[in-house]
Scaffold this motif. Structure first.
Motif, PDB file in Angstrom:
ATOM      1  N   HIS A  98     -20.823  55.704  13.701  1.00 42.36           N
ATOM      2  CA  HIS A  98     -21.176  54.563  12.861  1.00 42.36           C
ATOM      3  C   HIS A  98     -22.420  53.844  13.369  1.00 42.36           C
ATOM      4  O   HIS A  98     -23.247  53.383  12.574  1.00 42.36           O
ATOM      5  N   ALA A  99     -22.576  53.745  14.668  1.00 43.61           N
ATOM      6  CA  ALA A  99     -23.753  53.077  15.235  1.00 43.61           C
ATOM      7  C   ALA A  99     -25.033  53.833  14.874  1.00 43.61           C
ATOM      8  O   ALA A  99     -26.034  53.227  14.473  1.00 43.61           O
ATOM      9  N   VAL A 100     -25.001  55.143  14.994  1.00 44.56           N
ATOM     10  CA  VAL A 100     -26.176  55.953  14.637  1.00 44.56           C
ATOM     11  C   VAL A 100     -26.423  55.889  13.133  1.00 44.56           C
ATOM     12  O   VAL A 100     -27.565  55.761  12.687  1.00 44.56           O
ATOM     13  N   ALA A 101     -25.360  55.936  12.338  1.00 47.48           N
ATOM     14  CA  ALA A 101     -25.514  55.838  10.879  1.00 47.48           C
ATOM     15  C   ALA A 101     -26.160  54.506  10.495  1.00 47.48           C
ATOM     16  O   ALA A 101     -27.040  54.470   9.624  1.00 47.48           O
ATOM     17  N   ARG A 102     -25.740  53.412  11.135  1.00 47.99           N
ATOM     18  CA  ARG A 102     -26.352  52.102  10.854  1.00 47.99           C
ATOM     19  C   ARG A 102     -27.821  52.084  11.248  1.00 47.99           C
ATOM     20  O   ARG A 102     -28.672  51.578  10.512  1.00 47.99           O
ATOM     21  N   HIS A 103     -28.120  52.641  12.418  1.00 47.57           N
ATOM     22  CA  HIS A 103     -29.509  52.638  12.891  1.00 47.57           C
ATOM     23  C   HIS A 103     -30.420  53.442  11.958  1.00 47.57           C
ATOM     24  O   HIS A 103     -31.566  53.059  11.732  1.00 47.57           O
ATOM     25  N   LEU A 104     -29.916  54.548  11.436  1.00 52.40           N
ATOM     26  CA  LEU A 104     -30.727  55.429  10.589  1.00 52.40           C
ATOM     27  C   LEU A 104     -30.448  55.234   9.101  1.00 52.40           C
ATOM     28  O   LEU A 104     -30.862  56.069   8.288  1.00 52.40           O
ATOM     29  N   ALA A 105     -29.786  54.157   8.723  1.00 52.32           N
ATOM     30  CA  ALA A 105     -29.404  53.915   7.334  1.00 52.32           C
ATOM     31  C   ALA A 105     -30.575  54.125   6.380  1.00 52.32           C
ATOM     32  O   ALA A 105     -31.666  53.612   6.600  1.00 52.32           O
ATOM     33  N   GLY A 106     -30.331  54.910   5.345  1.00 54.28           N
ATOM     34  CA  GLY A 106     -31.342  55.172   4.334  1.00 54.28           C
ATOM     35  C   GLY A 106     -32.301  56.302   4.665  1.00 54.28           C
ATOM     36  O   GLY A 106     -33.075  56.724   3.809  1.00 54.28           O
ATOM     37  N   HIS A 107     -32.260  56.808   5.882  1.00 58.65           N
ATOM     38  CA  HIS A 107     -33.158  57.900   6.245  1.00 58.65           C
ATOM     39  C   HIS A 107     -32.548  59.226   5.800  1.00 58.65           C
ATOM     40  O   HIS A 107     -31.353  59.449   5.958  1.00 58.65           O
ATOM     41  N   PRO A 108     -33.359  60.138   5.237  1.00 60.83           N
ATOM     42  CA  PRO A 108     -32.828  61.413   4.746  1.00 60.83           C
ATOM     43  C   PRO A 108     -32.135  62.269   5.819  1.00 60.83           C
ATOM     44  O   PRO A 108     -31.262  63.072   5.499  1.00 60.83           O
ATOM     45  N   ALA A 109     -32.490  62.091   7.089  1.00 60.36           N
ATOM     46  CA  ALA A 109     -31.884  62.896   8.154  1.00 60.36           C
ATOM     47  C   ALA A 109     -30.672  62.218   8.797  1.00 60.36           C
ATOM     48  O   ALA A 109     -30.098  62.754   9.748  1.00 60.36           O
ATOM     49  N   ALA A 110     -30.263  61.063   8.279  1.00 62.54           N
ATOM     50  CA  ALA A 110     -29.177  60.301   8.905  1.00 62.54           C
ATOM     51  C   ALA A 110     -27.878  61.109   8.975  1.00 62.54           C
ATOM     52  O   ALA A 110     -27.225  61.140  10.021  1.00 62.54           O
ATOM     53  N   ALA A 111     -27.486  61.755   7.899  1.00 59.63           N
ATOM     54  CA  ALA A 111     -26.219  62.498   7.894  1.00 59.63           C
ATOM     55  C   ALA A 111     -26.241  63.636   8.909  1.00 59.63           C
ATOM     56  O   ALA A 111     -25.243  63.866   9.612  1.00 59.63           O
ATOM     57  N   ASP A 112     -27.363  64.355   8.993  1.00 60.80           N
ATOM     58  CA  ASP A 112     -27.472  65.436   9.980  1.00 60.80           C
ATOM     59  C   ASP A 112     -27.394  64.878  11.400  1.00 60.80           C
ATOM     60  O   ASP A 112     -26.723  65.443  12.260  1.00 60.80           O
ATOM     61  N   ALA A 113     -28.058  63.753  11.636  1.00 61.01           N
ATOM     62  CA  ALA A 113     -28.039  63.140  12.964  1.00 61.01           C
ATOM     63  C   ALA A 113     -26.624  62.701  13.339  1.00 61.01           C
ATOM     64  O   ALA A 113     -26.183  62.910  14.480  1.00 61.01           O
ATOM     65  N   VAL A 114     -25.903  62.124  12.402  1.00 57.59           N
ATOM     66  CA  VAL A 114     -24.529  61.680  12.669  1.00 57.59           C
ATOM     67  C   VAL A 114     -23.646  62.874  12.999  1.00 57.59           C
ATOM     68  O   VAL A 114     -22.824  62.814  13.919  1.00 57.59           O
ATOM     69  N   LEU A 115     -23.817  63.973  12.283  1.00 56.29           N
ATOM     70  CA  LEU A 115     -23.031  65.177  12.565  1.00 56.29           C
ATOM     71  C   LEU A 115     -23.341  65.720  13.957  1.00 56.29           C
ATOM     72  O   LEU A 115     -22.432  66.104  14.705  1.00 56.29           O
ATOM     73  N   ILE A 116     -24.601  65.726  14.331  1.00 58.55           N
ATOM     74  CA  ILE A 116     -25.000  66.203  15.664  1.00 58.55           C
ATOM     75  C   ILE A 116     -24.442  65.285  16.747  1.00 58.55           C
ATOM     76  O   ILE A 116     -23.890  65.754  17.748  1.00 58.55           O
TER      77      ILE A 116
END
Length: 142
Positions: free
Chosen positions: A32-50
């Motif tokens: 959730h912290a990474v998702a908030r930091h990258l909110a709206g960025h196209p690579a956010a979902a991939d980053a959260v999975l990683i």
């Protein structure tokens, strides 16, 4: 991670770093912290999975279990997103599962592509890392 100055006309890099207790209940906090930091960025979902895979491995397979692990991201808009999870090390052997199905690190490899992910370190500490290329691919597909 490397810090640098943005070239003229290029957005400055944004960074996130946080340390979490080495418990399974902290994996969702890290995601959730990474998702908030990258909110709206196209690579956010991939980053959260990683982050989920790397942090899960830190808690399940390293000396970070019961201690702590650290998550870092560094976003260079239009260029790349770098993701790290640092753990407390411990014995670890990369092996290829023989059950014929993909596993977590296979997913990381597919998202980051060959040569753009890995793990460095030893029994005293390890950093799992991935680099997501954000530049448009040749032919205009990105």
């Amino acid at each position: 991670m490397m810090a640098g100055r943005a070239a003229a006309g290029q957005a400055a890099a944004t960074r996130y770093a946080a340390t979490f207790p080495g418990r399974a209940d902290q994996l969702s906090r890290a995601r959730h912290a990474v998702a908030r930091h990258l909110a709206g960025h196209p690579a956010a979902a991939d980053a959260v999975l990683i982050v989920s895979e790397f942090a899960g491995n830190a808690v399940l397979h390293s000396a970070s279990a019961g201690a702590s692990f650290t998550v870092r991201t560094e976003l260079h808009p239009g260029d790349y997103l770098f993701i790290e999870v640092e753990d407390a090390g411990g014995p670890w052997l990369m092996h290829v599962p023989d059950d014929g199905r993909p596993h977590g690190l296979d997913v990381v490899g597919a998202l980051a592509s060959e040569g753009n992910w890995g793990a460095d370190g030893d029994d005293s500490g390890r950093v799992a890392w991935a680099r997501l290329d954000l530049r448009p691919k040749a032919g205009g597909k990105g």
